[in-house]
Design a protein around this motif. Structure first.
Motif, PDB file in Angstrom:
ATOM      1  N   VAL A 167       0.838  -1.208   0.000  1.00 28.36           N
ATOM      2  CA  VAL A 167       0.000   0.000   0.000  1.00 28.36           C
ATOM      3  C   VAL A 167       0.873   1.258   0.000  1.00 28.36           C
ATOM      4  CG1 VAL A 167      -1.730   1.302   1.300  1.00 28.36           C
ATOM      5  CG2 VAL A 167      -1.865  -1.202   1.190  1.00 28.36           C
ATOM      6  N   ARG A 168       0.513   2.213  -0.866  1.00 30.66           N
ATOM      7  CA  ARG A 168       1.218   3.486  -0.913  1.00 30.66           C
ATOM      8  C   ARG A 168       0.296   4.673  -0.628  1.00 30.66           C
ATOM      9  NH1 ARG A 168       4.299   0.218  -0.392  1.00 30.66           N
ATOM     10  NH2 ARG A 168       6.174  -0.310  -1.571  1.00 30.66           N
ATOM     11  N   VAL A 169      -1.016   4.440  -0.730  1.00 31.47           N
ATOM     12  CA  VAL A 169      -1.995   5.513  -0.520  1.00 31.47           C
ATOM     13  C   VAL A 169      -2.894   5.121   0.652  1.00 31.47           C
ATOM     14  CG1 VAL A 169      -3.890   6.838  -1.528  1.00 31.47           C
ATOM     15  CG2 VAL A 169      -1.981   6.060  -2.985  1.00 31.47           C
TER      16      VAL A 169
ATOM     17  N   PHE B 199       8.216   7.277   4.911  1.00 34.29           N
ATOM     18  CA  PHE B 199       8.352   6.536   3.647  1.00 34.29           C
ATOM     19  C   PHE B 199       8.471   7.547   2.509  1.00 34.29           C
ATOM     20  CE2 PHE B 199       5.551   4.142   6.482  1.00 34.29           C
ATOM     21  CZ  PHE B 199       6.191   2.927   6.549  1.00 34.29           C
ATOM     22  N   PRO B 200       9.325   7.264   1.531  1.00 32.48           N
ATOM     23  CA  PRO B 200       9.488   8.240   0.447  1.00 32.48           C
ATOM     24  C   PRO B 200       8.271   8.335  -0.469  1.00 32.48           C
ATOM     25  CG  PRO B 200      10.747   6.236   0.003  1.00 32.48           C
ATOM     26  CD  PRO B 200      10.205   6.093   1.387  1.00 32.48           C
ATOM     27  N   ASP B 201       7.463   7.274  -0.521  1.00 32.60           N
ATOM     28  CA  ASP B 201       6.441   7.205  -1.567  1.00 32.60           C
ATOM     29  C   ASP B 201       5.037   6.952  -1.012  1.00 32.60           C
ATOM     30  OD1 ASP B 201       7.198   4.737  -0.657  1.00 32.60           O
ATOM     31  OD2 ASP B 201       7.351   3.789  -2.623  1.00 32.60           O
ATOM     32  N   VAL B 202       4.796   7.364   0.219  1.00 35.21           N
ATOM     33  CA  VAL B 202       3.455   7.201   0.802  1.00 35.21           C
ATOM     34  C   VAL B 202       2.745   8.538   0.818  1.00 35.21           C
ATOM     35  CG1 VAL B 202       2.282   6.859   3.022  1.00 35.21           C
ATOM     36  CG2 VAL B 202       3.830   5.107   2.148  1.00 35.21           C
ATOM     37  N   VAL B 203       1.453   8.495   0.550  1.00 35.57           N
ATOM     38  CA  VAL B 203       0.669   9.730   0.579  1.00 35.57           C
ATOM     39  C   VAL B 203      -0.589   9.505   1.424  1.00 35.57           C
ATOM     40  CG1 VAL B 203      -0.578   9.245  -1.598  1.00 35.57           C
ATOM     41  CG2 VAL B 203      -0.262  11.613  -0.836  1.00 35.57           C
ATOM     42  N   ILE B 204      -0.966  10.554   2.155  1.00 35.16           N
ATOM     43  CA  ILE B 204      -2.185  10.536   2.959  1.00 35.16           C
ATOM     44  C   ILE B 204      -3.235  11.344   2.196  1.00 35.16           C
ATOM     45  CG2 ILE B 204      -3.215  11.192   5.168  1.00 35.16           C
ATOM     46  CD1 ILE B 204      -1.080   8.977   5.399  1.00 35.16           C
TER      47      ILE B 204
ATOM     48  N   HIS C 126      -2.666  14.618  -0.016  1.00 32.65           N
ATOM     49  CA  HIS C 126      -3.368  14.673  -1.303  1.00 32.65           C
ATOM     50  C   HIS C 126      -4.850  14.914  -1.048  1.00 32.65           C
ATOM     51  CE1 HIS C 126      -4.329  13.716  -5.469  1.00 32.65           C
ATOM     52  NE2 HIS C 126      -5.217  12.832  -5.060  1.00 32.65           N
ATOM     53  N   VAL C 127      -5.423  15.852  -1.791  1.00 31.40           N
ATOM     54  CA  VAL C 127      -6.853  16.144  -1.676  1.00 31.40           C
ATOM     55  C   VAL C 127      -7.594  15.333  -2.728  1.00 31.40           C
ATOM     56  CG1 VAL C 127      -8.629  17.921  -1.619  1.00 31.40           C
ATOM     57  CG2 VAL C 127      -6.266  18.515  -1.014  1.00 31.40           C
ATOM     58  N   LEU C 128      -8.453  14.434  -2.267  1.00 28.74           N
ATOM     59  CA  LEU C 128      -9.297  13.664  -3.182  1.00 28.74           C
ATOM     60  C   LEU C 128     -10.390  14.570  -3.739  1.00 28.74           C
ATOM     61  CD1 LEU C 128      -9.847  10.562  -0.870  1.00 28.74           C
ATOM     62  CD2 LEU C 128      -8.433  10.600  -2.925  1.00 28.74           C
ATOM     63  N   HIS C 129     -10.818  14.286  -4.944  1.00 25.35           N
ATOM     64  CA  HIS C 129     -11.977  14.955  -5.568  1.00 25.35           C
ATOM     65  C   HIS C 129     -12.244  16.374  -5.043  1.00 25.35           C
ATOM     66  CE1 HIS C 129     -13.704  13.312  -1.944  1.00 25.35           C
ATOM     67  NE2 HIS C 129     -13.970  12.122  -2.447  1.00 25.35           N
ATOM     68  N   ILE C 130     -11.289  17.239  -5.282  1.00 28.07           N
ATOM     69  CA  ILE C 130     -11.443  18.634  -4.836  1.00 28.07           C
ATOM     70  C   ILE C 130     -12.614  19.259  -5.598  1.00 28.07           C
ATOM     71  CG2 ILE C 130      -9.815  19.669  -6.504  1.00 28.07           C
ATOM     72  CD1 ILE C 130      -8.753  21.360  -4.090  1.00 28.07           C
ATOM     73  N   SER C 131     -13.427  20.057  -4.889  1.00 28.02           N
ATOM     74  CA  SER C 131     -14.686  20.492  -5.508  1.00 28.02           C
ATOM     75  C   SER C 131     -14.936  21.991  -5.449  1.00 28.02           C
ATOM     76  CB  SER C 131     -15.863  19.750  -4.854  1.00 28.02           C
ATOM     77  OG  SER C 131     -16.041  20.194  -3.524  1.00 28.02           O
ATOM     78  N   THR C 132     -14.086  22.731  -4.767  1.00 31.79           N
ATOM     79  CA  THR C 132     -14.362  24.167  -4.633  1.00 31.79           C
ATOM     80  C   THR C 132     -13.184  25.017  -5.112  1.00 31.79           C
ATOM     81  OG1 THR C 132     -13.474  24.340  -2.388  1.00 31.79           O
ATOM     82  CG2 THR C 132     -15.812  23.759  -2.588  1.00 31.79           C
TER      83      THR C 132
ATOM     84  N   PRO D  14      -1.216  11.095 -12.178  1.00 31.83           N
ATOM     85  CA  PRO D  14      -1.843  10.234 -11.162  1.00 31.83           C
ATOM     86  C   PRO D  14      -0.977   9.025 -10.804  1.00 31.83           C
ATOM     87  CG  PRO D  14      -3.053  10.137 -13.261  1.00 31.83           C
ATOM     88  CD  PRO D  14      -2.083  11.270 -13.346  1.00 31.83           C
ATOM     89  N   ALA D  15      -0.268   8.465 -11.791  1.00 33.10           N
ATOM     90  CA  ALA D  15       0.615   7.329 -11.478  1.00 33.10           C
ATOM     91  C   ALA D  15       1.681   7.749 -10.472  1.00 33.10           C
ATOM     92  CB  ALA D  15       1.266   6.798 -12.759  1.00 33.10           C
ATOM     93  N   ALA D  16       2.222   8.950 -10.657  1.00 33.00           N
ATOM     94  CA  ALA D  16       3.262   9.434  -9.737  1.00 33.00           C
ATOM     95  C   ALA D  16       2.694   9.665  -8.338  1.00 33.00           C
ATOM     96  CB  ALA D  16       3.872  10.722 -10.291  1.00 33.00           C
ATOM     97  N   ILE D  17       1.495  10.222  -8.256  1.00 36.83           N
ATOM     98  CA  ILE D  17       0.900  10.479  -6.934  1.00 36.83           C
ATOM     99  C   ILE D  17       0.736   9.178  -6.163  1.00 36.83           C
ATOM    100  CG2 ILE D  17      -1.255  11.189  -5.771  1.00 36.83           C
ATOM    101  CD1 ILE D  17      -1.519  13.317  -8.052  1.00 36.83           C
ATOM    102  N   ALA D  18       0.256   8.146  -6.850  1.00 34.64           N
ATOM    103  CA  ALA D  18      -0.067   6.893  -6.164  1.00 34.64           C
ATOM    104  C   ALA D  18       1.114   5.920  -6.119  1.00 34.64           C
ATOM    105  CB  ALA D  18      -1.262   6.230  -6.845  1.00 34.64           C
ATOM    106  N   GLY D  19       2.274   6.334  -6.596  1.00 33.36           N
ATOM    107  CA  GLY D  19       3.443   5.459  -6.533  1.00 33.36           C
ATOM    108  C   GLY D  19       3.356   4.248  -7.447  1.00 33.36           C
TER     109      GLY D  19
END
Ligand SMILES: [Zn+2]
Length: 431
Positions: A146-148, A172-177, A230-236, A359-364
């Motif tokens: 898991v990276r995300v 971790f170098p490649d984990v995102v919250i 990382h902001v999921l589905h930003i809407s504003t 997106p590939a880079a964001i999710a590792g």
């Protein structure tokens, strides 16, 4: 191993360049790149004439409803729709029943994704059972691949837990919250955007401030901890302004946006009914304008669909009772091409960056999204930029029909998809 493929007659387009060239694909990789016709007879011919040959698309927010919601979608049906949409890698969200919050369940869903026409990855929850009480075992989940991490579907309300998660990610170098940024108390009982339409329909609204307040808080925590956010589905528009400022300050912050938030508004909910309900909700025309500006100036890094199938019966209720969510993975590329590239609002290079490399880079996800080169894994979407089609809910591959684009006429369609060197979609049909 699949037989060699010769992708011929097309124009190779990646985030960096465009050139007329053919591809020879063997052993799952790009074996050679040459002049048109250079590989004739060396493998199964894949006709790319008048088409763009792009790195396969990567959708980093899909809900394939496994485990627990298989009447709406499962990993096979979800991945099949993805492949038809030129998506070669998907990242599933963990808000399943039970929650994907432990290595055993991660291994199980990854196993189910293995024999599908798309590379299936999964995120895991930030808090155990997404209950917002204690953090998951980040090390064990990282070791499981898991990276995300995200509690998507709901926000992590607790500042302490969010700080802990960001601190853990910084190890971790490649984990995102990743955060579903809507302050719980502010949106409780809310059905659609708080605004003119919620007033007109007499519905409790979900205010845009609920997103802004969480994004602001989390950016401050990312700054304190050095964690990646990382902001999921930003809407504003307002939240995207906060992301822009965070990036200018050098923070490790990124954001994605859905096609629907870039194109539709709260006014469309009355036309779409329950298919127009999602969280965060469709907003105002001013928000659409702000999100587009943020997409164009690089503040928003990626397009992701939040593909959220719900069975027809579950959506056949009144708006307040309907579950939130819309389909998206099969239609993402066509809708974005039609709305932006075909109208001259976005370059083809930016399109492929937003749907693949970024997106590939964001999710590792290192095996997707790379520019064309010999030795790169052959994950490829071959897209006809001129073909027109009409999106019919019943013709989509999903088990559900809650598309926000019913009967929409769009320009641009995936012709073939190649995943790990295998031709998984040929002339618009799953092989
Ligand atoms: Zn969400």
């Amino acid at each position: 191993m699949a037989e060699p493929l010769v992708v011929t007659g097309g124009s190779l387009l990646d985030a960096k360049s465009e050139q007329q060239a053919d591809l020879l694909i063997a052993d799952g990789e790009i074996a050679d790149i040459g002049d048109p016709g250079a590989f004739n007879g060396k493998g199964l011919e894949v006709d790319a004439s008048d088409a763009l040959v792009m790195p396969g698309f990567v959708d980093i927010q899909v809900h394939f409803r496994t485990p627990g919601g298989e009447e709406s979608e499962d990993i096979s049906s979800g991945a099949a729709g993805a492949a038809l949409g030129g998506v070669t890698a998907c990242l599933m969200m963990p808000n399943t029943v039970p929650t994907i919050d432990n290595p055993d369940l991660v291994s199980e869903v990854l196993r189910l994704g293995r024999d599908t026409p798309c590379d299936v990855y999964t995120s895991a929850a930030i808090t155990v059972d997404r209950a917002g009480e204690s953090l998951v075992d980040f090390v064990a989940l990282y070791e499981a691949g898991v990276r995300v991490f995200t509690d998507d579907g709901t926000v992590v309300d607790s500042e302490d837990l969010m700080r802990g998660a960001l601190e853990a990610s910084s190890q971790f170098p490649d984990v995102v919250i990743s955060q579903h940024a809507e302050h719980s108390a502010m949106v409780e009982g809310g059905v659609i955007n708080q605004g003119v339409v919620s007033d007109r329909l007499g519905l409790k609204g979900r205010p845009s401030e609920a997103e802004v307040i969480i994004v602001e808080r989390d950016i401050a925590l990312a700054k304190q901890t050095g964690g990646r956010y990382h902001v999921l589905h930003i809407s504003t528009a307002a939240a995207s302004d906060r992301v822009r400022n965070a990036k200018a300050a050098g923070l490790r912050v990124s954001a994605e946006v859905t096609p629907q938030h870039l194109i539709l508004t709260e006014e469309d909910v009355e036309r779409l009914g329950t298919s127009g309900k999602m969280n965060p909700p469709l907003r105002t025309a001013a928000d659409v304008e702000g999100l587009r500006a943020a997409l164009f100036d690089g503040t928003i890094d990626a397009v992701a669909t939040d593909h959220a199938p719900h069975s027809p019966s579950s959506k056949a209720v009144d708006l307040p009772d309907a579950p939130p969510g819309m389909l998206g993975v099969e239609t993402m590329a066509s809708v974005i091409w039609n709305e932006f590239v075909a109208r001259g609002l976005m370059t083809p290079q930016r399109f492929v960056a937003l749907l693949s490399a970024s997106p590939a880079a964001i999710a590792g996800i290192s095996t997707h999204g790379a520019p064309f080169a010999i030795g790169v894994p052959a994950n490829i979407a071959i897209f006809d930029p001129r073909e027109r089609w009409i999106i019919e809910p019943n013709e989509l591959q999903s088990k559900s029909v809650n598309t926000p684009w019913p009967h929409k006429d769009v320009q641009g369609r995936v012709r073939h998809t190649i995943c790990n060197g295998a031709l998984v979609v040929h002339h618009g049909t799953l092989t």
